[in-house]
Design an enzyme around this catalytic site. Structure first.
Site: not given
Length: 401
Positions: A379, A354-355, A162
């Site tokens: 991690e 939210h469908g 990262t």
């Protein structure tokens, strides 16, 4: 501030820092996060804003130009930032792990050289353990350092780095045979090297290549890369702590900080998912009333809020344990495990609320649904956390038969 995930016993300074960060998240991150994420664009303006706030030096001691704050303060800031966009919290996580490792294990010269510029955000940190042929089995590292006069020559390939492209300092864990004869336990023959490089991709210094960004399902914006060492020459004064063979312990100490960070990220993403779910439930109507008035939705909201509270409490406990100077691998493992699992569940429940709209890229929950799975892996997986937790419990509750 919401009523959920409140932290008692904070100082006025901590509350002021968190209020500033939350305002920044609400004004500068949330409005642009989804658009930047869909473009997989590095959030340079946001990072510049974090630099101006001094967040890159949050845990670095004041003598090196930092704010000298605690892991708890840092974790609570990460929670707020992840609530806005998890990728941004990833940008500062590896930076802080490297800064922490330098603070705890670095030589005086290494601290004086790196920490002031890290506190200012002029040097950005990344760290690297994983390799293509291994996941959680750190002992299987094959990258190697060989002593050559006053230098070491490093060869090998690292994975899942990262900030691999944007960083200018990478803490790299490799095997080093010097002073560690054949048959030495793997964890006693590992060394952490502080590798300075130019930001960017391609050959960033002689013998060191960052090939490019790995294309990911989520966790976009932040660059995740490979790192290839081919005859990379590093001076002996860039061995972290000045002594070989201590790299495994240095990295594990840093990873404990990282696990608290991942737990905090899980808390932040779960909080945002709850916010989105409870808001949508009061906007959407079915059968003549808000869906929030349906018992099935209320049950979901109750479960979601309880999980947010529980994960936050465990994360705070793990951070405070580390700040006290005590061993916290049990608490950090528990917090990381619970927060990442609960985050996944809270996000999925918000998605269900939210469908069909949750499946649309127009809605923020779609982004969270792709981001949450990374926390199950980062991690250390859930299985690794349970191994750590189980072993520590057996130490604590050893039967004297």
């Amino acid at each position: 501030m919401s009523r959920l995930a409140q932290t008692h016993g904070l100082t006025d300074v901590q509350r002021e820092i968190l209020s500033t960060v939350r305002d920044f998240v609400d004004k500068e991150i949330i409005p642009v996060a989804t658009e930047l994420e869909h473009r997989d664009e590095y959030p340079q303006d946001i990072v510049d804003g974090l630099k101006e706030l001094g967040l890159f030096g949050l845990m670095i001691p004041e003598e090196y130009g930092g704010l000298g704050e605690s892991l708890l303060t840092y974790a609570l800031c990460v929670e707020e930032i992840a609530r806005g966009w998890m990728s941004v919290s990833g940008i500062i996580n590896t930076h802080f792990i490297v800064a922490y490792m330098l603070k705890q294990h670095g030589t005086r010269e290494q601290k004086d050289h790196f920490l002031p510029r890290m506190a200012a955000g002029d040097i950005r940190g990344a760290f690297s353990m994983s390799e293509p042929a291994l996941g959680s089995d750190v002992s299987a590292i094959s990258s190697k350092a060989v002593k050559d006069g006053e230098e070491y020559v490093l060869n090998g390939q690292k994975m899942w780095l990262t900030n691999g492209g944007t960083s200018s300092l990478v803490a790299v864990l490799v095997k080093s045979d010097e002073g560690h004869p054949e048959g030495t336990a793997p964890h006693r023959s590992m060394t952490t090297f502080l590798v300075e490089k130019e930001p960017g991709f391609g050959e960033v210094r002689p013998g060191l290549t960052i090939p490019g960004k790995i294309d990911k399902m989520g966790y976009k914006g932040v660059d995740t890369t490979e790192l290839i060492m081919d005859g990379l020459r590093i001076p002996a004064n860039r061995v972290l702590g000045g002594v070989t063979g201590r790299g495994f312990y240095q990295m594990m100490d840093g990873v404990e900080v990282g696990r608290v960070n991942v737990a905090a990220r899980g808390c932040g993403v779960a909080q945002r998912a709850f916010e989105l779910g409870v808001r949508y439930a009061q906007q959407r109507h079915t059968f003549g009333k808000q869906i929030a008035q349906h018992q099935a939705i209320q049950f979901k909201l109750a479960e979601m809020a309880t999980k947010v509270e529980a994960a936050h409490a465990m994360m705070v406990n793990a951070a405070r344990k580390k700040d006290s100077g005590e061993r916290n691998d049990l608490e950090a493992g528990m917090a990381k495990y619970l927060a990442s699992e609960y985050c996944k569940e809270v996000v999925e429940d918000a998605f269900r609320i939210h469908g069909g709209y949750g499946f649309s890229k127009e809605y923020e929950i779609e982004r969270l649904y792709r981001e949450a799975p990374m926390l199950l892996i980062g991690e250390g997986t859930a299985e690794i956390q349970k191994m750590i937790i189980g072993r520590r419990l057996l130490e604590e509750y050893r039967f004297q038969g």
